[in-house]
Design an enzyme around this catalytic site. Structure first.
Site, mmCIF file in Angstrom:
data_model
loop_
_atom_site.group_PDB
_atom_site.id
_atom_site.type_symbol
_atom_site.label_atom_id
_atom_site.label_comp_id
_atom_site.label_asym_id
_atom_site.label_seq_id
_atom_site.Cartn_x
_atom_site.Cartn_y
_atom_site.Cartn_z
ATOM 1 N N PRO A 125 -8.037 19.984 4.206
ATOM 2 C CA PRO A 125 -6.323 20.340 4.900
ATOM 3 C C PRO A 125 -5.414 19.628 4.460
ATOM 4 C CG PRO A 125 -8.138 20.357 6.345
ATOM 5 C CD PRO A 125 -8.726 19.312 5.763
ATOM 6 N N ASN A 126 -5.309 18.443 4.549
ATOM 7 C CA ASN A 126 -3.603 18.273 4.214
ATOM 8 C C ASN A 126 -3.123 17.901 3.019
ATOM 9 O OD1 ASN A 126 -4.751 15.866 4.226
ATOM 10 N ND2 ASN A 126 -4.253 14.248 5.625
ATOM 11 N N GLY A 200 -13.872 -3.007 -9.256
ATOM 12 C CA GLY A 200 -13.177 -1.736 -8.081
ATOM 13 C C GLY A 200 -15.183 -1.428 -8.082
ATOM 14 N N MET A 244 -8.445 -8.032 -8.806
ATOM 15 C CA MET A 244 -8.177 -8.373 -9.867
ATOM 16 C C MET A 244 -7.018 -8.403 -10.858
ATOM 17 S SD MET A 244 -8.578 -3.747 -10.140
ATOM 18 C CE MET A 244 -7.821 -2.552 -10.047
ATOM 19 N N LYS A 257 -15.604 0.983 -13.417
ATOM 20 C CA LYS A 257 -15.739 2.632 -13.980
ATOM 21 C C LYS A 257 -14.318 3.335 -13.421
ATOM 22 C CE LYS A 257 -18.582 6.278 -12.226
ATOM 23 N NZ LYS A 257 -18.210 6.651 -11.483
ATOM 24 N N HIS A 261 -7.850 4.493 -15.127
ATOM 25 C CA HIS A 261 -7.304 5.999 -15.340
ATOM 26 C C HIS A 261 -6.508 5.964 -13.677
ATOM 27 C CE1 HIS A 261 -10.165 8.952 -12.179
ATOM 28 N NE2 HIS A 261 -9.712 7.507 -12.303
HETATM 29 N N1 SAH Z 1 -15.704 2.032 -9.843
HETATM 30 C C1 SAH Z 1 -16.284 2.966 -8.208
HETATM 31 C C2 SAH Z 1 -14.740 3.152 -7.060
HETATM 32 C C3 SAH Z 1 -13.126 3.471 -8.130
HETATM 33 S S1 SAH Z 1 -11.827 4.507 -7.315
HETATM 34 C C4 SAH Z 1 -16.844 4.844 -8.985
HETATM 35 O O1 SAH Z 1 -16.073 4.836 -9.449
HETATM 36 O O2 SAH Z 1 -17.492 5.235 -7.680
HETATM 37 C C5 SAH Z 1 -10.825 2.459 -7.135
HETATM 38 C C6 SAH Z 1 -11.712 1.345 -6.727
HETATM 39 O O3 SAH Z 1 -10.689 0.077 -7.145
HETATM 40 C C7 SAH Z 1 -10.999 1.269 -5.074
HETATM 41 O O4 SAH Z 1 -12.610 0.816 -4.918
HETATM 42 C C8 SAH Z 1 -10.350 0.484 -4.875
HETATM 43 O O5 SAH Z 1 -10.559 -0.048 -3.250
HETATM 44 C C9 SAH Z 1 -10.442 -0.707 -6.105
HETATM 45 N N2 SAH Z 1 -8.648 -1.365 -6.404
HETATM 46 C C10 SAH Z 1 -8.106 -0.961 -5.893
HETATM 47 N N3 SAH Z 1 -6.904 -1.859 -5.937
HETATM 48 C C11 SAH Z 1 -7.829 -2.664 -6.456
HETATM 49 C C12 SAH Z 1 -7.788 -4.542 -6.433
HETATM 50 N N4 SAH Z 1 -6.261 -4.233 -6.592
HETATM 51 N N5 SAH Z 1 -8.607 -4.813 -6.862
HETATM 52 C C13 SAH Z 1 -9.750 -3.960 -6.689
HETATM 53 N N6 SAH Z 1 -10.131 -3.431 -6.432
HETATM 54 C C14 SAH Z 1 -9.488 -2.561 -6.516
#
Ligand code: SAH
Length: 357
Positions: A125-126, A200, A244, A257, A261
């Site tokens: 909703p938000n 990530g 990271m 993954k 983007h």
């Molecule tokens: N690879 C997963 C999640 C993608 S969403 C998939 O495809 O299902 C992006 C992910 O990047 C999130 O889980 C977020 O917590 C992580 N992320 C964001 N900033 C980060 C950082 N500085 N170091 C490590 N992970 C990070």
């Protein structure tokens, strides 16, 4: 040129086009969410054959005055490819009945490939509140739509809102369940490697798919501390919390993954340099694998390009990230010091991009 000089047909077609999108805007997402909230995909899934309207409203105990409304929504969903309308024979009578389509099959809860959590995340909703700040976002230098509407960037917001964080992680995890299907054809990609770090990697769904498909591989899921802190690994799966942008655990292969983007080119360069560092000394085995979209308007179907462009708008507004074409990817790899790359198809909207130091 005034409108009176335009052909009447063009004017009327323009109106239809505009109205279609304006009406779709509200109904498309909400009708999908409604279908899930009522448990319709589950009912249809558990029904041996296509289900008639009478059977469905009886199971759902819908009041008589709303039966026509349910029919209206079902017809719209069918028109959009979320249901199939089929003819069934009841004794001597021929009746209309509904069955799941390939898309709504993915909305059945509790199955391995359920995408219901993605609906939960995207149709909130938000969301309307966040998007309503688009004009303000346009004029505010550098900041994201999240900053403008909610006062902090998305990653900060997620770390402060456990419920939203959980919904986000579940949505990403269900997208990653697809890797169980996608990796079936990928032996050639993972051949000979002993260790992989999924940067990530969220709650570890992709890493688990890799572990299941390639049992000799040791997987590390690397993500922000608040994402992985409560998770425990197995024999060949380890969770590591960190950043990271600082450093990435060493492995033969670094997998990302749907990470790059989320970030602008400068941030991506930094992440990729850290990936390169993580695979240094691995010789021929060392590589980085991206699972991302590649915008390719010439070759993709119109619908697929529409998905990628809509994702691009979302990534741009929410995160200062973007979806990229092959040219844009290539430029980034060169700037981060990689020598070579190879793009292969992976799922309907994602490509597998291998990059070599
Ligand atoms: N690879 C997963 C999640 C993608 S969403 C998939 O495809 O299902 C992006 C992910 O990047 C999130 O889980 C977020 O917590 C992580 N992320 C964001 N900033 C980060 C950082 N500085 N170091 C490590 N992970 C990070």
């Amino acid at each position: 040129m005034g409108h009176h000089e335009c052909n009447a047909n063009e004017i009327f077609e323009g109106q239809v086009h505009l109205y279609k999108h304006l009406h779709d805007h509200a109904v498309d997402g909400m009708s999908i969410k409604w279908m899930i909230e009522l448990g319709i995909p589950d009912i249809m899934h558990n029904h041996d054959q296509p289900i008639t309207l009478i059977e469905l409203v009886s199971i759902l105990q819908i009041p008589q005055t709303k039966v026509r409304g349910v029919k209206s929504l079902l017809r719209y969903l069918a028109h959009n490819g979320f249901l199939q309308i089929v003819r069934v024979h009841h004794n001597t009578e021929e009746k209309e009945a509904y069955a799941l389509s390939a898309a709504s099959q993915l909305l059945v809860k509790g199955t391995d490939l359920s995408l219901a959590p993605m609906v939960e995340l995207l149709i909130k909703p938000n969301a309307a509140h966040v998007w309503s700040h688009l004009k303000k976002w346009t004029y505010e230098d550098g900041v994201t739509l999240f900053d403008v509407s909610l006062g902090s960037n998305m990653w900060e917001f997620l770390s402060k809102k456990p419920k939203f964080n959980e919904s986000f992680n579940e949505a990403m995890a269900c997208d990653s369940q697809m890797m169980n299907v996608a990796l079936r054809g990928c032996n050639w990609v993972f051949e000979g490697m002993e260790s992989i770090v999924d940067v990530g990697g969220g709650t570890g769904t992709t890493a688990k798919a890799v572990c299941d498909a390639f049992t000799n591989v040791k997987c590390t899921v690397f993500d922000q501390p608040h994402v992985v802190e409560k998770l425990s690994g197995t024999n060949n799966l380890t969770y590591v919390g960190g950043d990271m942008f600082k450093s990435i655990p060493k492995a033969d292969v670094v997998l990302l993954k749907l990470i790059l983007h989320d970030w602008n080119d400068k941030d991506c360069k930094k992440i990729l340099e850290n990936c390169k560092e993580a695979i240094s000394g691995k010789g021929k085995r060392g590589k980085v694998i991206l699972i991302e979209t590649v915008i390719n308007e010439d070759q993709d179907e119109h619908e697929l390009t529409g998905l990628k462009l809509a994702m691009d708008v979302r990534m741009t507004c929410f995160l200062n990230g973007k979806e990229r074409s092959e040219e844009e990817w290539k430029k980034m790899f060169v700037e981060a010091g990689f020598q070579n790359y190879k793009i292969s198809p992976l799922t309907g909207y994602l490509s597998l991009i291998q990059i070599y130091p």
